[in-house]
Design a protein around this motif. Structure first.
Motif, mmCIF file in Angstrom:
data_model
loop_
_atom_site.group_PDB
_atom_site.id
_atom_site.type_symbol
_atom_site.label_atom_id
_atom_site.label_comp_id
_atom_site.label_asym_id
_atom_site.label_seq_id
_atom_site.Cartn_x
_atom_site.Cartn_y
_atom_site.Cartn_z
ATOM 1 N N UNK A 39 0.843 -1.204 0.000
ATOM 2 C CA UNK A 39 0.000 0.000 0.000
ATOM 3 C C UNK A 39 0.879 1.255 0.000
ATOM 4 N N UNK A 40 1.873 1.275 0.877
ATOM 5 C CA UNK A 40 2.731 2.453 1.000
ATOM 6 C C UNK A 40 3.531 2.706 -0.271
ATOM 7 N N UNK A 41 3.784 1.658 -1.046
ATOM 8 C CA UNK A 41 4.519 1.812 -2.300
ATOM 9 C C UNK A 41 3.629 2.268 -3.450
ATOM 10 N N UNK A 48 -5.404 5.321 -7.408
ATOM 11 C CA UNK A 48 -5.625 6.247 -6.303
ATOM 12 C C UNK A 48 -4.437 7.220 -6.223
ATOM 13 N N UNK A 49 -4.599 8.327 -5.522
ATOM 14 C CA UNK A 49 -3.502 9.299 -5.407
ATOM 15 C C UNK A 49 -2.305 8.753 -4.644
ATOM 16 N N UNK A 50 -1.176 9.367 -4.863
ATOM 17 C CA UNK A 50 0.025 9.042 -4.104
ATOM 18 C C UNK A 50 -0.236 9.306 -2.621
ATOM 19 N N UNK A 51 0.190 8.372 -1.782
ATOM 20 C CA UNK A 51 -0.040 8.482 -0.356
ATOM 21 C C UNK A 51 -1.308 7.807 0.110
ATOM 22 N N UNK A 52 -2.158 7.401 -0.840
ATOM 23 C CA UNK A 52 -3.412 6.726 -0.502
ATOM 24 C C UNK A 52 -3.478 5.355 -1.164
ATOM 25 N N UNK A 53 -2.328 4.740 -1.346
ATOM 26 C CA UNK A 53 -2.279 3.405 -1.921
ATOM 27 C C UNK A 53 -2.077 3.370 -3.409
ATOM 28 N N UNK A 54 -1.903 4.526 -4.041
ATOM 29 C CA UNK A 54 -1.800 4.545 -5.494
ATOM 30 C C UNK A 54 -0.683 5.422 -6.011
ATOM 31 N N UNK A 55 -0.663 5.536 -7.339
ATOM 32 C CA UNK A 55 0.352 6.320 -8.036
ATOM 33 C C UNK A 55 -0.271 7.301 -9.024
ATOM 34 N N UNK A 56 -1.589 7.417 -8.988
ATOM 35 C CA UNK A 56 -2.239 8.270 -9.970
ATOM 36 C C UNK A 56 -2.151 7.708 -11.372
ATOM 37 N N UNK A 57 -1.976 6.385 -11.495
ATOM 38 C CA UNK A 57 -1.859 5.724 -12.795
ATOM 39 C C UNK A 57 -3.245 5.429 -13.359
#
Length: 407
Positions: A39-41, A48-57
């Motif tokens: 999740x942190x990666x 999802x956004x960075x910091x919330x389990x995602x990368x904005x991909x």
């Protein structure tokens, strides 16, 4: 780690997964530690956004990431156990929650540390969710003016899957009875461990109690646990409901997967039970199941491209009808054996293992498919009005204050 969505493509995701696995051996890392680190990666929900389990991909890349982890033998987050959290609560929190709530709730939700349930349906509202009667009133502040920053909730909810396991619940309650029923509703996150929350099992036709009824008596919910603005709970709930219907009826499945595969296998293994009439029904249902599967794939692509509307109602409606028709056909094909169901014991399971059980269980459990996630009758109305553009049914209560409606 960049937050620029355009920089995260398929190749970059593969590189990140490989780098993560090199530092977190699935075989030698504690399961929960592994999931938290994933999740942190940003490799949980990659869109999802960075910091919330995602990368904005792009959301379309999620299956690629999941496949890479599965191929490496990595543990999953047991999605069947927390389907309400993953499929309904998470997208609603992301769309309408404060940054504080997102940071607090999404990580343990995704890892499965905290299970979620849904406090929507009520015994007195039937299929008319907007007629709900559970009340939330502001707790009086020091000056007795209702500005204490806390809501006090009283009411009853029903058909609550996983309430006996849940730490959190998504809850809608009436905050202004002087407004028409679709207005004056507010959406909250409720801590199921708080005083005043009582969970009682509801035994079903299967003998189990995966459902519950929940009594709320003087439950205090801080205003910081509100999603959306006061009185806009119906609008927020639409995010939940649309995701719920896609989650129930539009999940990924291989060709001849799910109940279609179960019944096809029974047909191949039971030549003595075959008749021309059963064969014709099986072929028709197999074709319909394949059409449903392909439509679900298109719906998921639509969701990945920016959201889905009322079309999810069609997927859930088709799923319920097919599930009941296929399970009934299986019982007929198996004859007397199809009627056997020896395990009618009171249990409180943590998930529904629909295709992994015997034919008798499947037949009985399928009866609930046309009720859960919105009744088939209500879904037909939604499809007629919002998808097909047909005239709406006359509604005499549209502009009547909720407190003046007969109950």
């Amino acid at each position: 780690m960049t937050s620029n969505p355009t920089a995260v493509d398929a190749g970059e995701l593969r590189r990140r997964v490989a780098e993560f696995l090199a530092g977190h051996d699935p075989a030698g890392t504690d399961r929960l530690e592994f999931l938290r680190a994933r999740f942190d990666a940003g490799l949980a929900w990659v869109h999802y956004p960075v910091g919330l389990g995602g990368l904005g991909a792009p959301r379309t890349l999620q299956p690629l990431v999941d496949a890479e982890f599965a191929a490496a033998g990595a543990p999953d987050n047991d999605p069947r156990r927390n389907g309400i959290g993953l499929g309904m609560a998470a997208p609603t929190i992301l769309a309408h929650g404060s940054e504080e709530l997102k940071q607090r709730l999404l990580r343990p939700l995704w890892t499965g540390e905290e299970v979620w349930c849904q406090l929507f349906s009520e015994p007195g509202a039937g299929s008319d969710l907007a007629a709900l009667a559970t009340r939330a009133v502001p707790e009086k502040g020091p000056d007795g003016d209702g500005t204490g920053g806390t809501w006090v909730v009283d009411g009853q909810k029903v058909w609550t899957s996983s309430a006996h396991l849940a730490r959190w619940a998504i809850l809608i309650a009436r905050t202004d009875p002087d407004l028409p029923k679709h207005r004056g509703i507010t959406y909250f996150v409720c801590d199921m461990t708080d005083p005043g929350v009582e969970v009682r099992p509801l035994r079903q036709i299967t003998g189990e109690a995966e459902f519950n009824e929940v009594f709320l008596t003087g439950v205090r919910i801080p205003d910081s646990h509100r999603l959306g603005t006061v009185g806009e709970g119906w609008r927020v709930a639409q995010t939940t409901l649309m995701n719920e219907r896609v989650a129930i009826g539009g999940g990924p499945a291989p060709r001849e997967g799910g109940m279609a595969g179960v019944v096809a296998d029974a047909w191949r293994g039971r030549p003595e039970g075959r008749t021309p009439e059963l064969h014709a029904r099986l072929m028709r249902l197999w074709v319909e199941a394949e059409a449903q599967r392909l439509a679900a794939e298109r719906l998921r692509q639509q969701l990945a491209a920016g959201g889905v509307g009322s079309e999810g109602a069609g997927m859930k409606l088709g799923f319920a009808r097919l599930s009941q028709a296929l399970s009934g056909l299986e019982v007929e094909l198996l004859g007397a054996e199809g009627l056997e169901y020896d395990d009618w014991t009171m249990r409180r399971p943590d998930h529904v293992d629909f295709t992994g059980r015997e034919a008798g269980y499947r037949y009985l459990r399928a009866k609930g498919n046309s009720i859960e996630g919105g009744t088939s009758e209500i879904l037909r109305n939604i499809i007629a009005e919002r998808v097909l553009g047909l005239p709406a049914e006359p509604r005499s209560d549209k502009d009547v204050p909720w407190k003046d409606l007969p109950r």
